[in-house]
Motif scaffolding. Structure first.
Motif: not given
Length: 335
Positions: A120-144
């Protein structure tokens, strides 16, 4: 103008957030699309489409294309992303030519579900698409400090899913995900009011009740709220007064499920990391973490400190964007 934008997308069941490396969170809109059934065209996306829920003529249908944190309707999701990214590039003057995109996925999602998000993201024309697990993203965003060998426990209560993850050294040590979150709570409130008062209310009314007088703790100062809906017997509009104790009894089951998931994740934690959890506690993110009294109730139940992330609603999006810097390290940990 940037030649290639670097953006992070939090594809949530309830809200989509887009984070740009240079500008922070540039978009936070509900994941709703209104479609004209006759022409199959998108009439509105985001906030405009959410305003239409339950109020449209028959040929216009507001759709939520993401269910339980994963894509339920692939084509509509792709169209929604396209429209929202257009909005961002207009509003921010960001060039969206071949962006590098990081998207978060629920930790319990299957490879087919991940592939759907990727496409779905590639169809917009993204150069690269990386997937990251939600708990990891939430932890990075919460400054852990996710890349240090310390236990970081994150509880992300979203619209469709609630995720509990223990993260150490940039990877997930133990995690559990349940397909229950804010939407399930709204549903429980709708069902309760229908059973008790024979009144049908809409999703938006249920969400307002949850935000105004929803409590996670049984011992709270009782409040009440006027609720309007349709009487199922006479078919006429009717107003009733609903108390916060009643709302608590409607939410009780969903909250117990989240608590069980936290307990199950902590039980699978290696003993070396358990000591860290006693000192550092757990961090709550996601819209559901803002339920009144949730922090204190959880702290009493699991007997470790419970903190709320600095901005719980945006944690996952911020973490998704920030993870661009450390993506290679995170992907090594995920393999």
């Amino acid at each position: 103008m940037l030649s290639t934008a670097e953006i992070g997308i939090d594809l949530g069941t309830a809200n989509i957030l887009i984070y740009s490396k240079s500008k922070g969170v540039v978009l936070n809109e509900p994941s709703v699309v209104a479609i004209d059934l006759n022409t199959k065209n998108v009439v509105a996306v985001g906030s405009e489409a959410k305003e239409m829920v339950g109020k449209t003529p028959q040929n216009i249908v507001p759709i939520r294309p993401l269910k339980d944190g994963v894509i339920a309707d692939y084509d509509v999701t792709a169209q929604m992303l396209k429209e929202l990214l257009k909005k961002v590039s207009k509003k921010m003057g960001l060039s969206m030519r071949k962006p590098t995109v990081v998207v978060c996925t629920p930790s319990g999602s299957t490879s087919v579900e991940r592939r759907a998000i990727h496409n779905a993201v590639s169809s917009y024309g993204a150069k690269q698409v990386h997937l990251i697990e939600e708990p990891v993203a939430a932890a990075i965003g919460a400054d852990l400090p996710v890349d240090e060998p310390i236990a970081n426990v994150i509880v992300d209560i979203g619209g469709g899913t609630s995720e509990v993850g223990i993260i150490s050294f940039g990877g997930v040590v133990s995690c559990n995900s349940i397909r229950s979150g804010g939407d399930k709570m709204d549903e429980e409130i709708i069902n309760y009011i229908r059973k008790k008062y024979n009144i049908l209310i809409g999703e938006r009314t249920a969400e307002n009740i949850k935000m105004e007088i929803g409590h996670a703790d049984e011992d709270h100062a009782e409040e009440s709220m006027e609720v309007r809906g349709r009487d199922m017997v006479s078919g006429l509009p009717k107003t009733v007064s609903v108390s916060s104790k009643e709302v608590y009894s409607a939410l009780k089951e969903s909250l117990e499920q989240i608590l069980e998931t936290i307990r199950a994740t902590l039980e699978n934690c290696p003993p070396e990391l358990s000591g860290d959890i006693v000192d550092r506690g757990i961090v709550l993110t996601g819209g559901g973490s803002q339920l009144n009294g949730l922090q204190d109730w959880l702290a009493d139940e699991i007997i470790v400190p419970v903190h709320i992330a600095p901005n719980p609603l945006e944690s996952v999006a911020i973490g998704t964007g920030r993870s661009l810097k450390m993506i290679s390290k995170l992907q090594k940990a995920a393999k």
